[in-house]
Design a protein around this motif. Structure first.
Motif, PDB file in Angstrom:
ATOM      1  N   SER A 116       0.924  -1.203   0.110  1.00 29.51           N
ATOM      2  CA  SER A 116      -0.012   0.114   0.116  1.00 29.51           C
ATOM      3  C   SER A 116       1.034   1.217   0.015  1.00 29.51           C
ATOM      4  CB  SER A 116      -0.876  -0.175   1.079  1.00 29.51           C
ATOM      5  OG  SER A 116      -1.691   1.182   1.112  1.00 29.51           O
ATOM      6  N   SER A 127      -0.002   3.585  -2.982  1.00 32.27           N
ATOM      7  CA  SER A 127      -1.105   4.289  -3.052  1.00 32.27           C
ATOM      8  C   SER A 127      -0.776   5.685  -2.514  1.00 32.27           C
ATOM      9  CB  SER A 127      -2.124   3.618  -1.872  1.00 32.27           C
ATOM     10  OG  SER A 127      -1.615   3.702  -0.723  1.00 32.27           O
ATOM     11  N   LYS A 139      -2.467   6.766   0.425  1.00 40.33           N
ATOM     12  CA  LYS A 139      -2.921   6.592   1.868  1.00 40.33           C
ATOM     13  C   LYS A 139      -1.801   7.208   2.658  1.00 40.33           C
ATOM     14  CE  LYS A 139      -6.298   3.303   0.987  1.00 40.33           C
ATOM     15  NZ  LYS A 139      -6.852   2.025   1.401  1.00 40.33           N
ATOM     16  N   GLU A 188      -4.206   5.515   7.704  1.00 38.66           N
ATOM     17  CA  GLU A 188      -5.073   4.802   6.760  1.00 38.66           C
ATOM     18  C   GLU A 188      -4.545   3.550   6.634  1.00 38.66           C
ATOM     19  OE1 GLU A 188      -7.209   8.135   4.192  1.00 38.66           O
ATOM     20  OE2 GLU A 188      -5.035   7.872   3.953  1.00 38.66           O
ATOM     21  N   ASP A 212      -6.152  -0.385   7.475  1.00 32.41           N
ATOM     22  CA  ASP A 212      -6.348  -1.227   6.443  1.00 32.41           C
ATOM     23  C   ASP A 212      -5.843  -2.490   6.619  1.00 32.41           C
ATOM     24  OD1 ASP A 212      -7.755   0.540   4.962  1.00 32.41           O
ATOM     25  OD2 ASP A 212      -6.269   1.087   3.553  1.00 32.41           O
TER      26      ASP A 212
END
Length: 327
Positions: free
Chosen positions: A278, A282, A284, A288, A292
């Motif tokens: 991630s 991403s 994020k 976050e 997740d």
């Protein structure tokens, strides 16, 4: 002058390890000569035949000496030998008694990357620490349980035996040896000349956790599937044990035997691998991503992330996310 024997095994052997090591050590001699000092390394390629074909059919190397012509050497360097480790040992068995005899006579021994498999076959690594490519850590542990594998390390040194981690981490070990025998100044000059990051000690940031499935315990594979399919949730050992109709102690024992991880370690590594992906892809933020992958405690998440990757979540995101790097 220190006599260095870079061995030339038959088979799919790393030409990069051979040529790169030779070049780095030879450059030390050149730097010393420019400073008006005597060279310190006598570097030779040592084989078991006058011509050795490597990377089947692609390269041919003509060693400087055969092992029978080298009565005494100060250091043996074993490059990575790819393919079936047992076949590689069989094809190059003549090296083994020579390496053992030289070590017993005071020679130091170095393995690069998966050259650790060949070195371990000599028995010289028994009871000692060892590094190798992280991708082959489980295979190595299964073949050589008597060796203490530290798959997060870029290098190890113990009782005159040195090992390096995976692939292009080998220059870090060579730089370490250069510093040991030629001094810090020459090691820094060499690192700058070849643009190698000196003092790098861990390969943890590069490890991609893919799950250890080279075992035959179907019940444990079922547990692995459940963990990987539900990493976003809070998974407990007791929950897994109940699901599999096993006692907790029985589950822990079988899981450790099959995967080389405890259940808790496996859950953590699956969650952190998802977090790494991630961070790489991403936009994020840390919290976050943390939520997740099933963490609610920021401190716990950062602690486990740093333990597994040797980087903080922020450091990892900045290192591997292009948008973060140029923000």
């Amino acid at each position: 002058m220190k006599h260095i024997s870079i061995i030339i095994p038959r088979g799919h052997t790393s030409v990069v390890n051979i040529e790169g090591t030779h070049q780095l050590l030879a450059s030390v001699n050149d730097l010393l000569l420019k400073k008006g000092k005597a060279p310190i390394f006598d570097i030779q390629l040592v084989g078991i035949s006058r011509e050795t074909t490597l990377v089947p059919g692609l390269y041919t190397v003509k060693p400087d000496r055969l092992i029978g012509e080298v009565r005494k050497t100060d250091m043996i360097i074993i490059p990575a030998v790819h393919g079936d480790p047992q076949a590689a040992v069989a094809d190059n068995y003549e090296f083994i008694p020579w390496i053992v005899e030289q070590y017993k006579s005071g020679c130091e021994v170095v393995s690069l990357c998966v050259g650790a498999f060949f070195l371990a076959s000599t028995g010289l690594l028994d009871g000692k620490q060892c590094a190798t490519h992280w991708m082959f850590a489980n295979e190595f542990r299964n073949m050589f349980p008597q060796v203490h594998l530290v798959d997060d390390k870029i290098m190890t040194e113990e009782q005159g035996i040195y090992t390096s981690g995976g692939a292009y981490s080998y220059p870090n070990l060579i730089l370490y040896l250069i510093e040991k025998f030629a001094g810090r100044e020459i090691a820094i000059l060499t690192s700058k000349t070849f643009m190698i990051d000196i003092d790098r000690e861990s390969q943890s940031p590069f490890i991609m956790f893919q799950g250890q499935r080279s075992h035959e315990d179907d019940l444990i594979k079922k547990a692995q599937d459940y963990i990987e399919d539900n990493f976003q949730e809070k998974i407990t050992v007791n929950e897994l044990a109940d699901m599999l109709a096993l006692g907790r102690r029985s589950l822990e024992r079988r899981f450790k035997k099959a995967t080389c991880n405890t259940v808790t370690e496996y859950i953590q590594r699956v969650k952190i691998e998802a977090a790494k992906k991630s961070f790489e892809t991403s936009r994020k933020n840390i919290n976050e991503v943390m939520y997740d992958v099933g963490y609610t405690d920021t401190k716990a998440f950062r602690t486990v992330f740093k333990k597994i990757t040797n980087l903080s979540p922020v450091e990892y995101k900045n290192k591997y996310n292009r948008e973060a790097a140029f923000a």
